[in-house]
Design an enzyme around this catalytic site. Structure first.
Site, PDB file in Angstrom:
ATOM      1  N   SER A  59       0.844  -1.199   0.000  1.00 15.41           N
ATOM      2  CA  SER A  59       0.000   0.000   0.000  1.00 15.41           C
ATOM      3  C   SER A  59       0.875   1.242   0.000  1.00 15.41           C
ATOM      4  CB  SER A  59      -0.908   0.033   1.235  1.00 15.41           C
ATOM      5  OG  SER A  59      -1.621   1.257   1.273  1.00 15.41           O
ATOM      6  N   VAL A  93       7.484   2.446   3.952  1.00 14.37           N
ATOM      7  CA  VAL A  93       8.427   1.789   3.045  1.00 14.37           C
ATOM      8  C   VAL A  93       7.909   1.839   1.613  1.00 14.37           C
ATOM      9  CG1 VAL A  93       9.638  -0.368   2.489  1.00 14.37           C
ATOM     10  CG2 VAL A  93       9.335   0.312   4.879  1.00 14.37           C
ATOM     11  N   CYS A  94       6.615   1.636   1.422  1.00 12.66           N
ATOM     12  CA  CYS A  94       6.026   1.677   0.078  1.00 12.66           C
ATOM     13  C   CYS A  94       6.140   3.076  -0.509  1.00 12.66           C
ATOM     14  CB  CYS A  94       4.567   1.245   0.117  1.00 12.66           C
ATOM     15  SG  CYS A  94       4.309  -0.423   0.749  1.00 12.66           S
ATOM     16  N   ASP A  95       5.908   4.077   0.325  1.00 13.58           N
ATOM     17  CA  ASP A  95       6.046   5.475  -0.067  1.00 13.58           C
ATOM     18  C   ASP A  95       7.482   5.724  -0.527  1.00 13.58           C
ATOM     19  OD1 ASP A  95       7.037   8.275   0.757  1.00 13.58           O
ATOM     20  OD2 ASP A  95       4.872   8.564   0.913  1.00 13.58           O
TER      21      ASP A  95
END
Length: 173
Positions: free
Chosen positions: A59, A64-66
């Site tokens: 997501s 971390v995804c950002d």
């Protein structure tokens, strides 16, 4: 019958089950149908003739995804027009668009696997317990042969950023 793979990955140290095959370098990349927005779907064919870096995240609204998506967005500028970087998540398309606008991400194409998780199942990264896609990076050549695969063993860890970028650059030379 759909393949399930346990003991491959964890979330905060707890085992999770990945659904789908384990793809390897040299395999032909499976086709996919992902949403660019609520009405528009894309397939692998929509990126024909390009080298593809596919960054898979659970997501965009997590740290971390950002960071992963921002990093590949920065790298995209130096890679040129023959490369497309796709970020795939199960986030709704309008949430992806909102995040990209707020983050200033303009070179990565975000695609949603929210409808039926078909990308996650085809690429072996669907997390059975969460119905989210597990963190991974795939590099496909112009003919959709997989040239680099990184499926992280721990969902919360950053991927190696240098190796997939090096794999892309090698395909361009």
């Amino acid at each position: 019958m759909t393949q399930e793979r346990g003991s491959v990955a964890t979330f905060k140290g707890n085992p999770i089950t990945l659904v789908g095959p384990e793809l390897k370098v040299g395999d032909q990349a499976p086709d996919f149908r992902l949403n660019k927005n609520l009405l528009e779907e894309v397939t692998l064919q929509d990126f024909a003739g390009k080298v593809k870096l596919i960054s898979v995240v659970p997501s965009l609204d997590t740290g971390v995804c950002d960071a992963q998506t921002r990093r590949f967005n920065q790298e995209a500028a130096a890679l040129g027009e023959d490369v497309v970087i796709l970020t795939v998540s199960a986030d709704l398309p309008f949430a992806q668009a909102r995040w990209c606008g707020a983050a200033g991400v303009d070179r990565v194409i975000t695609l949603s696997d929210y409808k039926d998780n078909s990308f996650g199942k085809a690429y072996g990264v669907l997390i059975k317990e969460f119905a989210l896609d597990h963190r991974a990076v795939f590099v496909l050549d112009r003919d959709n042969t997989i040239r680099y695969v990184q499926v992280l063993s721990e969902m919360g860890e950053h991927p190696d950023y240098e190796q997939p970028i090096a794999a892309v650059k090698e395909l361009l030379s």
